[in-house]
Write a protein that holds these residues in place. Structure first.
Motif, PDB file in Angstrom:
ATOM      1  N   SER A  83      42.841  31.651  42.297  1.00  0.00           N
ATOM      2  CA  SER A  83      42.708  32.836  41.441  1.00  0.00           C
ATOM      3  C   SER A  83      43.545  32.601  40.187  1.00  0.00           C
ATOM      4  CB  SER A  83      43.220  34.098  42.160  1.00  0.00           C
ATOM      5  OG  SER A  83      44.619  34.016  42.334  1.00  0.00           O
ATOM      6  N   GLY A  84      43.336  33.462  39.206  1.00  0.00           N
ATOM      7  CA  GLY A  84      44.162  33.378  38.002  1.00  0.00           C
ATOM      8  C   GLY A  84      45.621  33.629  38.340  1.00  0.00           C
ATOM      9  N   MET A  85      45.873  34.604  39.228  1.00  0.00           N
ATOM     10  CA  MET A  85      47.258  34.891  39.616  1.00  0.00           C
ATOM     11  C   MET A  85      47.869  33.701  40.363  1.00  0.00           C
ATOM     12  SD  MET A  85      48.248  37.662  38.284  1.00  0.00           S
ATOM     13  CE  MET A  85      49.874  37.727  39.029  1.00  0.00           C
ATOM     14  N   ILE A  88      49.063  31.551  37.505  1.00  0.00           N
ATOM     15  CA  ILE A  88      50.199  32.139  36.779  1.00  0.00           C
ATOM     16  C   ILE A  88      51.484  32.049  37.605  1.00  0.00           C
ATOM     17  CG2 ILE A  88      51.130  34.354  35.912  1.00  0.00           C
ATOM     18  CD1 ILE A  88      48.128  35.019  35.177  1.00  0.00           C
ATOM     19  N   TYR A 109      48.126  41.287  31.147  1.00  0.00           N
ATOM     20  CA  TYR A 109      47.405  41.774  32.327  1.00  0.00           C
ATOM     21  C   TYR A 109      48.398  42.428  33.309  1.00  0.00           C
ATOM     22  CZ  TYR A 109      45.310  41.435  36.932  1.00  0.00           C
ATOM     23  OH  TYR A 109      44.884  41.716  38.195  1.00  0.00           O
ATOM     24  N   GLU A 152      49.559  36.168  26.211  1.00  0.00           N
ATOM     25  CA  GLU A 152      48.107  35.958  26.256  1.00  0.00           C
ATOM     26  C   GLU A 152      47.660  35.740  24.821  1.00  0.00           C
ATOM     27  OE1 GLU A 152      46.717  39.476  28.349  1.00  0.00           O
ATOM     28  OE2 GLU A 152      47.697  38.821  30.198  1.00  0.00           O
ATOM     29  N   ASN A 156      45.396  41.567  27.095  1.00  0.00           N
ATOM     30  CA  ASN A 156      44.693  42.509  27.951  1.00  0.00           C
ATOM     31  C   ASN A 156      45.544  43.770  28.083  1.00  0.00           C
ATOM     32  OD1 ASN A 156      43.283  43.796  29.966  1.00  0.00           O
ATOM     33  ND2 ASN A 156      43.507  42.186  31.489  1.00  0.00           N
ATOM     34  N   ASP A 181      48.207  32.432  28.408  1.00  0.00           N
ATOM     35  CA  ASP A 181      47.020  32.801  29.180  1.00  0.00           C
ATOM     36  C   ASP A 181      45.881  32.977  28.180  1.00  0.00           C
ATOM     37  OD1 ASP A 181      44.998  34.235  30.465  1.00  0.00           O
ATOM     38  OD2 ASP A 181      46.383  35.362  31.732  1.00  0.00           O
ATOM     39  N   THR A 183      42.633  33.483  28.887  1.00  0.00           N
ATOM     40  CA  THR A 183      41.460  34.004  29.603  1.00  0.00           C
ATOM     41  C   THR A 183      40.451  34.699  28.699  1.00  0.00           C
ATOM     42  OG1 THR A 183      42.791  34.279  31.605  1.00  0.00           O
ATOM     43  CG2 THR A 183      40.797  35.608  31.461  1.00  0.00           C
ATOM     44  N   SER A 202      42.224  32.727  33.965  1.00  0.00           N
ATOM     45  CA  SER A 202      41.577  33.273  35.142  1.00  0.00           C
ATOM     46  C   SER A 202      40.128  32.816  35.005  1.00  0.00           C
ATOM     47  CB  SER A 202      41.676  34.799  35.152  1.00  0.00           C
ATOM     48  OG  SER A 202      40.756  35.311  36.095  1.00  0.00           O
ATOM     49  N   THR A 204      37.861  33.514  36.911  1.00  0.00           N
ATOM     50  CA  THR A 204      37.084  34.674  37.350  1.00  0.00           C
ATOM     51  C   THR A 204      36.264  35.274  36.217  1.00  0.00           C
ATOM     52  OG1 THR A 204      39.115  35.123  38.628  1.00  0.00           O
ATOM     53  CG2 THR A 204      37.423  36.835  38.631  1.00  0.00           C
ATOM     54  N   LYS A 205      36.717  35.098  34.991  1.00  0.00           N
ATOM     55  CA  LYS A 205      36.175  35.833  33.844  1.00  0.00           C
ATOM     56  C   LYS A 205      35.096  35.014  33.127  1.00  0.00           C
ATOM     57  CE  LYS A 205      39.087  38.592  35.471  1.00  0.00           C
ATOM     58  NZ  LYS A 205      40.501  38.453  35.322  1.00  0.00           N
ATOM     59  N   GLY A 215      39.094  32.758  40.591  1.00  0.00           N
ATOM     60  CA  GLY A 215      39.528  31.372  40.434  1.00  0.00           C
ATOM     61  C   GLY A 215      40.491  31.277  39.269  1.00  0.00           C
TER      62      GLY A 215
HETATM   63  N1  PLP Z   1      44.947  36.949  33.146  1.00  0.00           N
HETATM   64  C1  PLP Z   1      44.193  37.899  32.583  1.00  0.00           C
HETATM   65  C2  PLP Z   1      44.204  38.033  31.092  1.00  0.00           C
HETATM   66  C3  PLP Z   1      43.416  38.751  33.373  1.00  0.00           C
HETATM   67  O1  PLP Z   1      42.672  39.702  32.783  1.00  0.00           O
HETATM   68  C4  PLP Z   1      43.449  38.606  34.789  1.00  0.00           C
HETATM   69  C5  PLP Z   1      42.674  39.483  35.683  1.00  0.00           C
HETATM   70  O2  PLP Z   1      42.130  40.476  35.308  1.00  0.00           O
HETATM   71  C6  PLP Z   1      44.256  37.610  35.335  1.00  0.00           C
HETATM   72  C7  PLP Z   1      44.981  36.795  34.490  1.00  0.00           C
HETATM   73  C8  PLP Z   1      44.347  37.408  36.819  1.00  0.00           C
HETATM   74  O3  PLP Z   1      43.255  36.658  37.268  1.00  0.00           O
HETATM   75  P1  PLP Z   1      42.679  36.729  38.744  1.00  0.00           P
HETATM   76  O4  PLP Z   1      42.176  38.112  38.978  1.00  0.00           O
HETATM   77  O5  PLP Z   1      41.615  35.667  38.751  1.00  0.00           O
HETATM   78  O6  PLP Z   1      43.794  36.410  39.689  1.00  0.00           O
END
Ligand code: PLP
Length: 408
Positions: A83-85, A88, A109, A152, A156, A181, A183, A202, A204-205, A215
């Protein structure tokens, strides 16, 4: 900077499957056999190039995806995470140890904010949250134990743009790592070209773009990536946020169309932002000259990919925002859902969803108002048609009083 084109870099990578397939084969194994015990030992020690031991350490498909993402971000290497987290937290725990200090943008975020604010202090790692556009204040806040500036590239949910060139100058001067970040702006912004040390996404986006998985990835020097995977003290291999090979295979396939999707997301978001601003609505989009960081973003971006797919609109109150989002969903204009980068437009009220970890007073101080709706604009084919339908919803819910007058 203009000479670098990440889409070409990714396109130039060529992988064949085991039987000559046009996609690389997925290794469906958590562990790998060895013909000799000596090679197993060498692999464990990291000295047997091309051999795999155990899939938490590395696996062929994860390495393919990581290689493509390193190309995207112009770094020597990368590592994908579940995941993104996962990316991070692994990066920050690799770079910072007990007694260290982090300077972070205050608009990030909510999950990252909660990690820095609540999770790290018991491990004796403190964070100062600052306005990322106040460069002087940032430099003044550097302490002898500061290790990192974290931000970032486009934040966000407020879409504040960080001046990566200036931040990197400060980092170099004070021997800090600039961790970014990226993303919200894949392909548009290449943080390493502006001086960033480590770039996180992330996946995921936008990069995956299908809202079917979470992811993450971090991209950096080979040395740093190796450190995070060191079996004795590497944050990622020890915390274990490993991506599954089937997922990395599907993300790699989706990455192939990222350049086309980003252009369409940006085109559509720019179109709607301009139209809604003309209608008198409170819209924020970095591609609008009224956005405080418009010039800065222009100076940092690869123009062909535009200003990104994220836009915010202030509906005035939470109630109005909710009413509008419910109606837009009913009218099939998108989904009332968190996350971003999907083919369909997604909208959510940041204050009560993805930024709800941030205490109310701090949210207000940052400018995350109760009625703030974050839109991730989809790949709609006919954006004028979408605009007309969205506008009808805004008139019906009173966000726009009548044809051309907003509530402000
Ligand atoms: N970084 C940003 C800018 C995000 O918007 C998000 C999730 O919304 C994340 C990191 C975390 O990513 P993940 O949900 O894939 O763990």
């Amino acid at each position: 900077m203009e000479d670098f084109n990440a889409a070409n870099e990714i396109q130039d990578l060529q992988y064949f499957g085991e039987f000559g397939g046009v996609n690389p084969s997925i290794s469906d194994s958590s562990t790998y056999t060895f013909l000799s015990a000596k090679t197993m030992f060498d692999t464990f020690e990291g000295n047997a190039e091309g051999c795999y031991l155990y899939s938490r350490h590395s696996s062929p498909m994860n390495l393919y995806l990581a290689q493509a993402l390193a190309k995207l971000e112009n770094t020597e290497a990368a590592n994908v995470t579940a995941s993104g987290m996962g990316a991070i937290t692994s990066v920050l725990l690799q770079v910072c140890k007990s007694g260290d200090h982090i300077i972070s943008s205050r608009t990030i975020y909510g999950g990252t904010y909660a990690f820095l604010k609540n999770f790290l202090p018991p491990f004796n790692i403190e964070t100062t949250f600052l306005d990322i556009n106040n460069i002087e204040w940032i430099e003044k806040s550097i302490q002898p134990n500061t290790k990192v500036i974290y931000c970032e590239s486009v934040s966000n949910p407020l879409l504040e743009v960080a001046d990566l060139r200036k931040l990197s100058q400060i980092c170099k001067k004070h021997n800090l790592k600039l961790i970014v970040d990226n993303t919200f702006s894949p392909l548009s912004i290449s943080p390493t070209l502006l001086g960033a040390d480590i770039v996180i996404h992330s996946l995921t986006k936008f990069i995956n773009g299908s809202s079917d998985t979470v992811g993450g990835v971090y991209c950096g020097s080979q040395e740093f990536i190796n450190d995070t995977k060191n079996v004795n003290n590497g944050a990622c291999v020890l915390l274990g946020p490993t991506m599954d090979s089937f997922r990395s295979a599907s993300i790699l396939k989706n990455l192939r169309t990222l350049h086309i999707r980003m252009k369409q997301h940006s085109y559509n978001a720019q179109y709607l932002a301009e139209k809604f601003e003309q209608d008198g609505l409170k819209v924020s989009y970095p591609g609008l000259p009224s956005h405080k960081n418009y010039e800065l973003m222009k100076s940092m971006m690869h123009e062909e990919y535009g200003f990104g797919g994220l836009m915010t609109l202030d509906a005035g109150t939470t109630e109005k925002a909710n009413e509008l989002m419910e109606l837009m969903q009913q009218e099939n204009l998108g989904y009332l859902a968190v996350s971003l980068g999907f083919y369909k437009t997604l909208f959510s009220c940041s204050g009560s969803s993805t930024s709800s970890e941030i205490p109310e007073e701090e949210r207000i101080a940052m400018g995350i108002s109760d009625g703030l709706i974050r839109f991730s604009i989809g790949l709609d084919h006919d954006i004028e048609r979408t605009y007309q339908k969205m506008k009808e919803c805004m008139v019906k819910t009173g966000v726009l009083h009548h044809e051309n007058t907003s509530i402000y």
